[in-house]
Design a protein around this motif. Structure first.
Motif, PDB file in Angstrom:
ATOM      1  N   SER A 106       0.832  -1.196   0.000  1.00  0.00           N
ATOM      2  CA  SER A 106       0.000   0.000   0.000  1.00  0.00           C
ATOM      3  C   SER A 106       0.866   1.244   0.000  1.00  0.00           C
ATOM      4  N   GLU A 107       0.470   2.220  -0.771  1.00  0.00           N
ATOM      5  CA  GLU A 107       1.156   3.509  -0.789  1.00  0.00           C
ATOM      6  C   GLU A 107       0.382   4.539   0.016  1.00  0.00           C
ATOM      7  N   VAL A 108      -0.768   4.118   0.590  1.00  0.00           N
ATOM      8  CA  VAL A 108      -1.613   5.015   1.379  1.00  0.00           C
ATOM      9  C   VAL A 108      -2.029   4.314   2.666  1.00  0.00           C
ATOM     10  N   SER A 109      -2.485   5.105   3.632  1.00  0.00           N
ATOM     11  CA  SER A 109      -3.059   4.575   4.861  1.00  0.00           C
ATOM     12  C   SER A 109      -4.560   4.781   4.802  1.00  0.00           C
ATOM     13  N   GLY A 110      -5.305   3.888   5.432  1.00  0.00           N
ATOM     14  CA  GLY A 110      -6.753   4.019   5.452  1.00  0.00           C
ATOM     15  C   GLY A 110      -7.419   2.698   5.743  1.00  0.00           C
ATOM     16  N   LYS A 111      -8.692   2.602   5.359  1.00  0.00           N
ATOM     17  CA  LYS A 111      -9.469   1.399   5.600  1.00  0.00           C
ATOM     18  C   LYS A 111      -9.902   0.804   4.269  1.00  0.00           C
ATOM     19  N   ILE A 112      -9.734  -0.519   4.112  1.00  0.00           N
ATOM     20  CA  ILE A 112     -10.163  -1.215   2.886  1.00  0.00           C
ATOM     21  C   ILE A 112     -11.686  -1.161   2.823  1.00  0.00           C
ATOM     22  N   VAL A 113     -12.214  -0.567   1.747  1.00  0.00           N
ATOM     23  CA  VAL A 113     -13.652  -0.443   1.561  1.00  0.00           C
ATOM     24  C   VAL A 113     -14.175  -1.566   0.661  1.00  0.00           C
ATOM     25  N   LYS A 114     -13.379  -1.901  -0.368  1.00  0.00           N
ATOM     26  CA  LYS A 114     -13.843  -2.896  -1.336  1.00  0.00           C
ATOM     27  C   LYS A 114     -12.648  -3.561  -1.991  1.00  0.00           C
ATOM     28  N   ILE A 115     -12.764  -4.870  -2.203  1.00  0.00           N
ATOM     29  CA  ILE A 115     -11.766  -5.617  -2.960  1.00  0.00           C
ATOM     30  C   ILE A 115     -12.402  -5.881  -4.319  1.00  0.00           C
ATOM     31  N   LEU A 116     -11.791  -5.355  -5.378  1.00  0.00           N
ATOM     32  CA  LEU A 116     -12.414  -5.334  -6.699  1.00  0.00           C
ATOM     33  C   LEU A 116     -12.072  -6.530  -7.575  1.00  0.00           C
ATOM     34  N   VAL A 117     -11.164  -7.410  -7.122  1.00  0.00           N
ATOM     35  CA  VAL A 117     -10.717  -8.531  -7.946  1.00  0.00           C
ATOM     36  C   VAL A 117     -10.862  -9.822  -7.147  1.00  0.00           C
ATOM     37  N   ASP A 118     -11.310 -10.879  -7.792  1.00  0.00           N
ATOM     38  CA  ASP A 118     -11.425 -12.189  -7.152  1.00  0.00           C
ATOM     39  C   ASP A 118     -10.051 -12.836  -7.047  1.00  0.00           C
ATOM     40  N   ASP A 119      -9.896 -13.676  -6.029  1.00  0.00           N
ATOM     41  CA  ASP A 119      -8.635 -14.387  -5.825  1.00  0.00           C
ATOM     42  C   ASP A 119      -8.339 -15.295  -7.017  1.00  0.00           C
ATOM     43  N   SER A 120      -7.084 -15.391  -7.386  1.00  0.00           N
ATOM     44  CA  SER A 120      -6.584 -16.242  -8.473  1.00  0.00           C
ATOM     45  C   SER A 120      -7.091 -15.827  -9.850  1.00  0.00           C
ATOM     46  N   SER A 121      -7.431 -14.557 -10.020  1.00  0.00           N
ATOM     47  CA  SER A 121      -7.897 -14.109 -11.332  1.00  0.00           C
ATOM     48  C   SER A 121      -6.836 -13.241 -11.997  1.00  0.00           C
ATOM     49  N   PRO A 122      -6.808 -13.224 -13.334  1.00  0.00           N
ATOM     50  CA  PRO A 122      -5.818 -12.417 -14.049  1.00  0.00           C
ATOM     51  C   PRO A 122      -6.131 -10.929 -13.909  1.00  0.00           C
ATOM     52  N   VAL A 123      -5.081 -10.118 -13.836  1.00  0.00           N
ATOM     53  CA  VAL A 123      -5.236  -8.667 -13.782  1.00  0.00           C
ATOM     54  C   VAL A 123      -4.354  -8.025 -14.843  1.00  0.00           C
ATOM     55  N   GLU A 124      -4.773  -6.868 -15.290  1.00  0.00           N
ATOM     56  CA  GLU A 124      -4.037  -6.094 -16.285  1.00  0.00           C
ATOM     57  C   GLU A 124      -3.293  -4.962 -15.589  1.00  0.00           C
ATOM     58  N   PHE A 125      -2.354  -4.364 -16.293  1.00  0.00           N
ATOM     59  CA  PHE A 125      -1.663  -3.184 -15.788  1.00  0.00           C
ATOM     60  C   PHE A 125      -2.674  -2.074 -15.539  1.00  0.00           C
ATOM     61  N   ASP A 126      -2.583  -1.411 -14.407  1.00  0.00           N
ATOM     62  CA  ASP A 126      -3.418  -0.266 -14.044  1.00  0.00           C
ATOM     63  C   ASP A 126      -4.872  -0.642 -13.758  1.00  0.00           C
ATOM     64  N   GLN A 127      -5.158  -1.943 -13.574  1.00  0.00           N
ATOM     65  CA  GLN A 127      -6.513  -2.372 -13.237  1.00  0.00           C
ATOM     66  C   GLN A 127      -6.763  -2.099 -11.760  1.00  0.00           C
ATOM     67  N   PRO A 128      -7.909  -1.508 -11.400  1.00  0.00           N
ATOM     68  CA  PRO A 128      -8.215  -1.268  -9.990  1.00  0.00           C
ATOM     69  C   PRO A 128      -8.306  -2.575  -9.203  1.00  0.00           C
ATOM     70  N   LEU A 129      -7.652  -2.605  -8.040  1.00  0.00           N
ATOM     71  CA  LEU A 129      -7.646  -3.793  -7.181  1.00  0.00           C
ATOM     72  C   LEU A 129      -8.422  -3.567  -5.886  1.00  0.00           C
ATOM     73  N   PHE A 130      -8.202  -2.415  -5.256  1.00  0.00           N
ATOM     74  CA  PHE A 130      -8.805  -2.115  -3.961  1.00  0.00           C
ATOM     75  C   PHE A 130      -9.306  -0.686  -3.937  1.00  0.00           C
ATOM     76  N   LEU A 131     -10.358  -0.463  -3.122  1.00  0.00           N
ATOM     77  CA  LEU A 131     -10.798   0.895  -2.806  1.00  0.00           C
ATOM     78  C   LEU A 131     -10.460   1.130  -1.337  1.00  0.00           C
ATOM     79  N   VAL A 132      -9.800   2.245  -1.047  1.00  0.00           N
ATOM     80  CA  VAL A 132      -9.363   2.557   0.316  1.00  0.00           C
ATOM     81  C   VAL A 132      -9.960   3.904   0.721  1.00  0.00           C
TER      82      VAL A 132
END
Length: 162
Positions: A133-159
């Motif tokens: 993490s490059e920020v401090s805060g509280k995890i609001v939402k996890i946007l990606v399912d475990d073991s799924s492919p991700v692309e460059f710059d794809q949103p992963l978490f909302l903080v």
């Protein structure tokens, strides 16, 4: 949709062998043609949905009246997400929430995180990269399912930084 996403779409269409793809969203309309169209070929249409709509997908399976009621709520949900910081994938690879299958997940929704905390692992070419993490805060939402492919710059978490 930015230029990188459009370029990625063009590459995908070229590899798929489709002769024509049309993409329409609320604000843009794209048609991609590869090679020449012949009278025998049928155009291929690719329809994409905004990232905010997968949460609303169960509502779409309900009767038409609730689905219509959910449509005005989507802009409100996007406006609500604007106050959150989006942590995006720095690389292409496979997203993992755990360091190994028998270990607990790195973070859960509602958990408070600090700068430098490991949020997930992304595997790229047999290398496992800790995503911190490059920020401090509280995890609001996890946007990606475990073991799924991700692309460059794809949103992963909302903080929530507050």
């Amino acid at each position: 949709m930015d230029i990188k996403e459009i370029q990625s779409l063009i590459k995908f269409v070229a590899k798929s062998g489709a002769s024509e793809v049309k993409l329409e969203t609320d604000d843009i309309k794209i048609t991609i043609r590869t090679g020449s169209l012949t009278g025998n070929s049928e155009p291929t249409y690719v329809h994409t949905m905004p990232m905010a709509q997968p949460a609303a997908a169960p509502v779409a399976a309900a009767p038409a009246a609730p689905a219509e009621a959910a449509t005005p709520a989507a802009p409100a949900a996007e406006a609500e997400d604007d106050k959150f910081i989006t942590i995006k994938s720095p690389i292409i690879g496979t997203f993992y929430r755990k360091p190994s299958p028998d270990k607990p997940v790195f973070v859960e929704v509602g958990q408070t995180i600090g700068t430098g905390d490991v949020l997930c692992v992304i595997e790229a070419m047999k290398l496992f990269n800790d995503i911190e993490s490059e920020v401090s805060g509280k995890i609001v939402k996890i946007l990606v399912d475990d073991s799924s492919p991700v692309e460059f710059d794809q949103p992963l978490f909302l903080v929530d930084p507050s």
